[in-house]
Design an enzyme around this catalytic site. Structure first.
Site, PDB file in Angstrom:
ATOM      1  N   CYS A  39      74.686  69.969  56.857  1.00 32.69           N
ATOM      2  CA  CYS A  39      75.367  68.684  56.840  1.00 32.69           C
ATOM      3  C   CYS A  39      74.576  67.645  57.610  1.00 32.69           C
ATOM      4  O   CYS A  39      73.981  67.941  58.644  1.00 32.69           O
ATOM      5  CB  CYS A  39      76.762  68.837  57.451  1.00 32.69           C
ATOM      6  SG  CYS A  39      77.907  69.655  56.348  1.00 32.69           S
ATOM      7  N   ASP A  52      83.033  70.860  65.534  1.00 33.53           N
ATOM      8  CA  ASP A  52      83.475  71.107  64.154  1.00 33.53           C
ATOM      9  C   ASP A  52      84.967  70.813  63.958  1.00 33.53           C
ATOM     10  O   ASP A  52      85.468  70.890  62.838  1.00 33.53           O
ATOM     11  CB  ASP A  52      83.179  72.560  63.750  1.00 33.53           C
ATOM     12  CG  ASP A  52      81.702  72.765  63.440  1.00 33.53           C
ATOM     13  OD1 ASP A  52      80.939  71.791  63.499  1.00 33.53           O
ATOM     14  OD2 ASP A  52      81.310  73.916  63.141  1.00 33.53           O
ATOM     15  N   LYS A 111      82.625  81.703  58.793  1.00 36.34           N
ATOM     16  CA  LYS A 111      81.367  81.357  58.108  1.00 36.34           C
ATOM     17  C   LYS A 111      80.190  81.403  59.087  1.00 36.34           C
ATOM     18  O   LYS A 111      79.135  81.967  58.771  1.00 36.34           O
ATOM     19  CB  LYS A 111      81.476  79.954  57.506  1.00 36.34           C
ATOM     20  CG  LYS A 111      80.154  79.393  57.030  1.00 36.34           C
ATOM     21  CD  LYS A 111      80.260  77.976  56.529  1.00 36.34           C
ATOM     22  CE  LYS A 111      80.118  76.893  57.562  1.00 36.34           C
ATOM     23  NZ  LYS A 111      78.770  76.543  57.969  1.00 36.34           N
ATOM     24  N   ASN A 112      80.392  80.820  60.265  1.00 35.18           N
ATOM     25  CA  ASN A 112      79.257  80.709  61.192  1.00 35.18           C
ATOM     26  C   ASN A 112      78.900  82.029  61.870  1.00 35.18           C
ATOM     27  O   ASN A 112      77.860  82.126  62.520  1.00 35.18           O
ATOM     28  CB  ASN A 112      79.509  79.609  62.225  1.00 35.18           C
ATOM     29  CG  ASN A 112      79.415  78.224  61.594  1.00 35.18           C
ATOM     30  OD1 ASN A 112      78.952  78.089  60.457  1.00 35.18           O
ATOM     31  ND2 ASN A 112      79.859  77.210  62.310  1.00 35.18           N
ATOM     32  N   ARG A 115      81.515  74.503  50.919  1.00 30.63           N
ATOM     33  CA  ARG A 115      80.493  75.221  51.701  1.00 30.63           C
ATOM     34  C   ARG A 115      81.132  76.136  52.747  1.00 30.63           C
ATOM     35  O   ARG A 115      80.555  77.157  53.117  1.00 30.63           O
ATOM     36  CB  ARG A 115      79.590  74.240  52.438  1.00 30.63           C
ATOM     37  CG  ARG A 115      78.654  73.479  51.531  1.00 30.63           C
ATOM     38  CD  ARG A 115      77.727  72.620  52.331  1.00 30.63           C
ATOM     39  NE  ARG A 115      77.213  73.412  53.445  1.00 30.63           N
ATOM     40  CZ  ARG A 115      76.539  72.927  54.454  1.00 30.63           C
ATOM     41  NH1 ARG A 115      76.283  71.647  54.515  1.00 30.63           N
ATOM     42  NH2 ARG A 115      76.119  73.708  55.419  1.00 30.63           N
ATOM     43  N   ARG A 139      69.517  67.237  64.471  1.00 32.32           N
ATOM     44  CA  ARG A 139      69.463  68.682  64.303  1.00 32.32           C
ATOM     45  C   ARG A 139      68.041  69.252  64.458  1.00 32.32           C
ATOM     46  O   ARG A 139      67.472  69.849  63.535  1.00 32.32           O
ATOM     47  CB  ARG A 139      70.097  69.122  62.975  1.00 32.32           C
ATOM     48  CG  ARG A 139      71.467  68.514  62.796  1.00 32.32           C
ATOM     49  CD  ARG A 139      72.286  69.168  61.720  1.00 32.32           C
ATOM     50  NE  ARG A 139      72.934  70.393  62.180  1.00 32.32           N
ATOM     51  CZ  ARG A 139      73.883  71.017  61.504  1.00 32.32           C
ATOM     52  NH1 ARG A 139      74.279  70.559  60.348  1.00 32.32           N
ATOM     53  NH2 ARG A 139      74.413  72.125  61.972  1.00 32.32           N
TER      54      ARG A 139
HETATM   55  C1  UD1 Z   1      76.036  75.368  64.680  1.00 31.49           C
HETATM   56  C2  UD1 Z   1      77.081  75.431  63.604  1.00 31.49           C
HETATM   57  C3  UD1 Z   1      77.747  74.081  63.415  1.00 31.49           C
HETATM   58  C4  UD1 Z   1      78.263  73.553  64.742  1.00 31.49           C
HETATM   59  C5  UD1 Z   1      77.184  73.601  65.812  1.00 31.49           C
HETATM   60  C6  UD1 Z   1      77.704  73.246  67.207  1.00 31.49           C
HETATM   61  C7  UD1 Z   1      76.276  77.120  62.104  1.00 31.49           C
HETATM   62  C8  UD1 Z   1      75.676  77.457  60.777  1.00 31.49           C
HETATM   63  N1  UD1 Z   1      76.455  75.836  62.365  1.00 31.49           N
HETATM   64  O1  UD1 Z   1      75.038  74.451  64.233  1.00 31.49           O
HETATM   65  O2  UD1 Z   1      78.826  74.249  62.513  1.00 31.49           O
HETATM   66  O3  UD1 Z   1      78.662  72.205  64.572  1.00 31.49           O
HETATM   67  O4  UD1 Z   1      76.627  74.924  65.897  1.00 31.49           O
HETATM   68  O5  UD1 Z   1      78.740  74.105  67.559  1.00 31.49           O
HETATM   69  O6  UD1 Z   1      76.627  77.986  62.893  1.00 31.49           O
HETATM   70  N2  UD1 Z   1      69.396  71.093  69.336  1.00 31.49           N
HETATM   71  C9  UD1 Z   1      68.138  70.715  69.766  1.00 31.49           C
HETATM   72  N3  UD1 Z   1      67.103  71.576  69.551  1.00 31.49           N
HETATM   73  C10 UD1 Z   1      67.248  72.763  68.923  1.00 31.49           C
HETATM   74  C11 UD1 Z   1      68.525  73.154  68.485  1.00 31.49           C
HETATM   75  C12 UD1 Z   1      69.598  72.298  68.701  1.00 31.49           C
HETATM   76  O7  UD1 Z   1      67.965  69.634  70.337  1.00 31.49           O
HETATM   77  O8  UD1 Z   1      66.254  73.484  68.755  1.00 31.49           O
HETATM   78  C13 UD1 Z   1      70.553  70.198  69.552  1.00 31.49           C
HETATM   79  C14 UD1 Z   1      71.153  69.696  68.237  1.00 31.49           C
HETATM   80  O9  UD1 Z   1      70.480  68.546  67.765  1.00 31.49           O
HETATM   81  C15 UD1 Z   1      72.579  69.406  68.662  1.00 31.49           C
HETATM   82  C16 UD1 Z   1      72.863  70.482  69.715  1.00 31.49           C
HETATM   83  O10 UD1 Z   1      71.593  70.955  70.151  1.00 31.49           O
HETATM   84  O11 UD1 Z   1      72.662  68.142  69.275  1.00 31.49           O
HETATM   85  C17 UD1 Z   1      73.683  71.643  69.231  1.00 31.49           C
HETATM   86  O12 UD1 Z   1      73.094  72.191  68.049  1.00 31.49           O
HETATM   87  P1  UD1 Z   1      73.261  73.723  67.645  1.00 31.49           P
HETATM   88  O13 UD1 Z   1      74.234  74.372  68.574  1.00 31.49           O
HETATM   89  O14 UD1 Z   1      71.910  74.306  67.504  1.00 31.49           O
HETATM   90  O15 UD1 Z   1      73.929  73.595  66.223  1.00 31.49           O
HETATM   91  P2  UD1 Z   1      73.613  74.447  64.944  1.00 31.49           P
HETATM   92  O16 UD1 Z   1      73.260  75.828  65.333  1.00 31.49           O
HETATM   93  O17 UD1 Z   1      72.709  73.676  64.054  1.00 31.49           O
END
Ligand code: UD1
Length: 430
Positions: A117, A305, A22-23, A397, A122
């Protein structure tokens, strides 16, 4: 409302085919808008998040032809609207991938702020920082992220935290920028690599994906491609832990073993046998599980995850385990539900202290998010008696045919739409 009815107690045994990730599918589908030529995508999971994204893409003019349940041809030659704002898109996290993809090609995009979620704050500051470094203006107004640029110019970008989403988004935006972009402290997840491979198959020039420095030499245009998405590491891991928790014997098929290394290491630590062969992985659990400590980390560390799934297993182990989630601060919301099933778990901040119990007992519970929902289903499959799991739309999802795949492994689980059907389920399984 749809819910699962489960009678626990059966060891799950057999083989299960793992679908596309999915990701990886989400950014790859979004990136299909970056060419006017047709893109053929195979091994696409048929789950709610991919379907919501495809619908949003159709709404802005992307032509879509399903050629099978897991394959689609997309053509974005007639994109007529750069504002993505339908009701469903804000519910999924990956909506923001359309920002990077549209900005790259059209130098403009307006997309509803992402949801997904509720597992923590985030933030998206690193996405914004990356777009701005490439020369885009970004504002958040009326629930939309609005971005535009005269031109996008390659830049040297250091990510302040390791972010899958920001790495992917900036990689897409930089693909059609002028000059070279270097992303430092990039995420190394398999889906980051899969997107880079996909873009390269369309004529992009991306090197280093899978390491923490990604170099993107901008190209002027991308062409069509045919591409198969990688298998879902988290779906595979979930079934592997289902074997551990139910003392079963499950072979996950169509996996890339390398992507499962941290998961396998933990399964072995807690006393499971794991056999690897080509694109299969067999997990056998016969004895009571052992304890371990887990800290979630960016890839190749143990994935956040998979945190609820391992916690469910450790909840049945002999002794005390400590699980720390370093990625998301709100990822233990399932613990209250597990406690209703008899678990002994105390959460302090981002750490759960788990005292293993001998068994869980069935209860009425609800899924608080996608992965935790799947983990609770596994707990229910090992529990004594009946469980109903509500709010399963979260699980849908990201897991295709979850209950059907579990049924094929011997699980007593049914998807019900009405409370009255529960009595019938009890009669059938009693
Ligand atoms: C993606 C995955 C999710 C997985 C996560 C971590 C998808 C659709 N989702 O989520 O399933 O749990 O990676 O492997 O692929 N952060 C910031 N600033 C930013 C972006 C992120 O502070 O601009 C922080 C977030 O709050 C979090 C950490 O970085 O604490 C990791 O987030 P991120 O790797 O971006 O997760 P997602 O891409 O949202």
């Amino acid at each position: 409302m749809e819910h699962y009815a489960i009678k626990g107690g059966n060891a799950l045994v057999g083989e299960v085919e793992i679908g596309g990730a999915k990701n990886a599918a989400l950014p790859i589908l979004a990136a299909s808008v970056m060419t006017d030529e047709s893109v053929y995508i195979d091994n696409m999971p048929d789950v709610r998040d991919t379907n919501v994204l495809l619908k949003a893409m159709a709404n802005i003019g992307v032509m879509e032809k399903r050629t099978g349940r897991h394959s689609v041809v997309l053509n974005a030659a007639n994109v007529s609207n750069l504002v993505v704002e339908d009701d469903n898109i804000k519910k999924i996290r990956a909506s923001y991938y359309l920002i990077g993809a549209l900005l790259s090609k059209y130098k403009r995009a307006e997309v509803a702020l992402p949801g997904g979620c509720d597992i923590g704050c985030r933030a998206i500051d690193q996405h914004i920082k990356g777009f701005e470094a490439l020369g885009a203006e970004v504002v958040i107004e009326h629930g939309l992220i609005k971005t535009r640029a005269e031109r996008l110019m390659g830049a040297h970008i250091y990510m302040d935290c390791v972010s899958v989403g920001a790495t992917i988004n900036v990689m897409m935006a930089a693909t059609l920028a002028e000059g070279t972009t270097i992303i430092e402290n990039a995420a190394k997840e398999p889906h980051v690599v899969d997107l880079a491979n996909f873009l390269n198959s369309m004529g992009a020039n991306i090197k280093g994906a899978g390491t923490d420095v990604i170099r993107i030499k901008g190209v002027t245009r991308l062409h069509g491609t045919e591409y198969a998405i990688i298998p879902d590491q988290i779906e595979a891991g979930t079934f592997m832990f289902a074997a551990a928790v139910t003392k079963g014997d499950i072979t996950v098929k169509n996996v890339i073993p390398k992507h499962l290394e941290s998961i396998v290491a933990k399964l072995i630590e807690i006393g499971c046998q794991v056999e690897e062969s080509d694109d299969c992985m067999r997990v056998v659990a016969s004895k009571r599980l052992k304890t371990t400590h887990v800290k979630t980390l960016p890839y190749p560390g143990f994935p956040t995850d998979m945190q609820p799934q391992i916690a469910v297993a450790l909840g049945l182990s002999q002794g005390t385990s400590i699980v720390t989630d370093t990625i998301f601060e709100n990822r233990f919301r399932y613990v209250d539900e597990l406690i209703r099933m008899g678990a002994h778990i105390k959460v302090e901040g981002t750490t759960a202290i788990i005292d293993g119990v001998e068994k869980y007992t069935g209860a009425r519970i609800s899924a608080p998010d996608l992965r935790a929902g799947a983990a609770l289903v596994i707990a229910a499959l090992a529990a004594e008696g009946y469980t109903t799991v509500e709010d399963i739309h979260y699980i849908e999802r990201g897991y295709e045919d979850f209950h059907l795949k579990l049924q094929a492994l011997g699980a007593q689980i049914e998807l019900l739409t009405d409370d009255k059907e529960f009595q019938k389920f009890k009669l059938k399984t009693g």
